[in-house]
Enzyme design. Structure first.
Site, PDB file in Angstrom:
ATOM      1  N   HIS A 228       0.843  -1.210   0.000  1.00  0.00           N
ATOM      2  CA  HIS A 228       0.000   0.000   0.000  1.00  0.00           C
ATOM      3  C   HIS A 228       0.879   1.263   0.000  1.00  0.00           C
ATOM      4  CE1 HIS A 228      -2.934  -2.696   2.416  1.00  0.00           C
ATOM      5  NE2 HIS A 228      -3.492  -2.526   1.230  1.00  0.00           N
TER       6      HIS A 228
ATOM      7  N   LYS B  54     -15.517  -7.844   6.115  1.00  0.00           N
ATOM      8  CA  LYS B  54     -14.404  -8.627   6.658  1.00  0.00           C
ATOM      9  C   LYS B  54     -14.246  -8.376   8.156  1.00  0.00           C
ATOM     10  CE  LYS B  54     -11.739  -7.814   2.453  1.00  0.00           C
ATOM     11  NZ  LYS B  54     -10.555  -7.119   1.955  1.00  0.00           N
TER      12      LYS B  54
ATOM     13  N   ARG C 198      -1.999  -6.580  -8.113  1.00  0.00           N
ATOM     14  CA  ARG C 198      -0.871  -7.480  -7.897  1.00  0.00           C
ATOM     15  C   ARG C 198      -0.728  -8.511  -9.006  1.00  0.00           C
ATOM     16  NH1 ARG C 198      -2.683  -8.037  -1.843  1.00  0.00           N
ATOM     17  NH2 ARG C 198      -4.495  -7.361  -2.988  1.00  0.00           N
TER      18      ARG C 198
ATOM     19  N   SER D 272      -2.469  -7.701   3.223  1.00  0.00           N
ATOM     20  CA  SER D 272      -2.772  -7.503   4.650  1.00  0.00           C
ATOM     21  C   SER D 272      -3.133  -8.838   5.292  1.00  0.00           C
ATOM     22  CB  SER D 272      -3.940  -6.537   4.818  1.00  0.00           C
ATOM     23  OG  SER D 272      -3.621  -5.283   4.302  1.00  0.00           O
TER      24      SER D 272
HETATM   25  P1  ADP Z   1      -9.586  -4.256  -0.179  1.00  0.00           P
HETATM   26  O1  ADP Z   1     -10.147  -4.879   1.048  1.00  0.00           O
HETATM   27  O2  ADP Z   1     -10.470  -3.237  -0.828  1.00  0.00           O
HETATM   28  O3  ADP Z   1      -8.949  -5.209  -1.163  1.00  0.00           O
HETATM   29  P2  ADP Z   1      -6.927  -3.686   0.684  1.00  0.00           P
HETATM   30  O4  ADP Z   1      -6.571  -2.880   1.866  1.00  0.00           O
HETATM   31  O5  ADP Z   1      -6.633  -5.126   0.747  1.00  0.00           O
HETATM   32  O6  ADP Z   1      -8.433  -3.375   0.400  1.00  0.00           O
HETATM   33  O7  ADP Z   1      -6.237  -3.056  -0.601  1.00  0.00           O
HETATM   34  C1  ADP Z   1      -6.525  -1.773  -1.046  1.00  0.00           C
HETATM   35  C2  ADP Z   1      -5.944  -1.604  -2.427  1.00  0.00           C
HETATM   36  O8  ADP Z   1      -4.539  -1.771  -2.396  1.00  0.00           O
HETATM   37  C3  ADP Z   1      -6.469  -2.618  -3.453  1.00  0.00           C
HETATM   38  O9  ADP Z   1      -6.559  -1.977  -4.704  1.00  0.00           O
HETATM   39  C4  ADP Z   1      -5.370  -3.655  -3.479  1.00  0.00           C
HETATM   40  O10 ADP Z   1      -5.327  -4.346  -4.716  1.00  0.00           O
HETATM   41  C5  ADP Z   1      -4.151  -2.780  -3.305  1.00  0.00           C
HETATM   42  N1  ADP Z   1      -3.019  -3.532  -2.757  1.00  0.00           N
HETATM   43  C6  ADP Z   1      -2.988  -4.292  -1.649  1.00  0.00           C
HETATM   44  N2  ADP Z   1      -1.768  -4.867  -1.465  1.00  0.00           N
HETATM   45  C7  ADP Z   1      -1.005  -4.440  -2.513  1.00  0.00           C
HETATM   46  C8  ADP Z   1       0.349  -4.687  -2.932  1.00  0.00           C
HETATM   47  N3  ADP Z   1       1.145  -5.509  -2.256  1.00  0.00           N
HETATM   48  N4  ADP Z   1       0.793  -4.087  -4.067  1.00  0.00           N
HETATM   49  C9  ADP Z   1      -0.041  -3.283  -4.769  1.00  0.00           C
HETATM   50  N5  ADP Z   1      -1.315  -3.021  -4.445  1.00  0.00           N
HETATM   51  C10 ADP Z   1      -1.803  -3.590  -3.331  1.00  0.00           C
END
Ligand code: ADP
Length: 165
Positions: free
Chosen positions: A22, A46, A95, A133
């Site tokens: 992020h 979630k 990703r 995460s």
């Molecule tokens: P959500 O629950 O909406 O997926 P996340 O917090 O998991 O929210 O992720 C928010 C955004 O960040 C999403 O677009 C996700 O694809 C992106 N994201 C999460 N981890 C990574 C990473 N390692 N590299 C690039 N983008 C990421």
């Protein structure tokens, strides 16, 4: 560039917790946008490890010297929240193919709801390809060292959370 042109990326997600993946997306977006609004959804299904306020505080701690990054909590439709924050685009990270399917569906739905709001995708940097995460929480719960995958304030918060259990 005239002052009136001001680009704002609205970056929605769970951020439970913020990872280096992020963080990298936000840092790179700052090269393209004037401002990045990190937005945490209140109505997510979630089960969260950190409360919204804790997650918000962790993002703030990582960007306390960057006035162009703000953190907000939103309820209801993401496109409405993006509009309320004067977003010029929605920002999402990709990703790989696993992300693509759901992201494509979401972006298409959001385009139906708000045709003038563009979704912009940034590809992950290869070192963050496997970082999520969910995995960070799981590995940390099992006692693994996740310090290379998350910013230091998040690492500390995770250690404290797990030690308390
Ligand atoms: P959500 O629950 O909406 O997926 P996340 O917090 O998991 O929210 O992720 C928010 C955004 O960040 C999403 O677009 C996700 O694809 C992106 N994201 C999460 N981890 C990574 C990473 N390692 N590299 C690039 N983008 C990421």
């Amino acid at each position: 560039m005239p002052d009136a042109i001001h680009t704002i990326a609205f970056y929605p997600g769970s951020f439970d917790p913020l990872t280096n993946g992020h963080l990298n997306i936000i840092q790179r977006a700052l090269r393209v946008f004037d401002q990045v609004v990190v937005a945490m959804a209140q109505n997510m299904n979630k089960r969260a490890m950190f409360t919204l306020e804790e997650r918000q505080a962790l993002v703030k701690a990582c960007f306390d010297d960057e006035p162009r990054v703000s953190v907000v909590i939103f309820d209801g439709l993401m496109v409405e929240a993006a509009r309320a924050h004067h977003a010029t685009a929605v920002l999402r990270g990709l990703r790989g193919v696993a992300d693509f399917e759901t992201e494509f569906q979401m972006a298409t739905m959001n385009n139906v709801l708000a045709p003038s709001l563009e979704t912009v995708f940034m590809m992950t940097e290869k070192s963050h390809f496997f970082v999520s995460s969910h995995l960070v929480r799981e590995v940390a719960s099992l006692g693994g060292d996740i310090s290379p995958l998350v910013p230091e304030p998040v690492n500390q918060a995770l250690r404290e959370r797990i030690a308390r259990k």
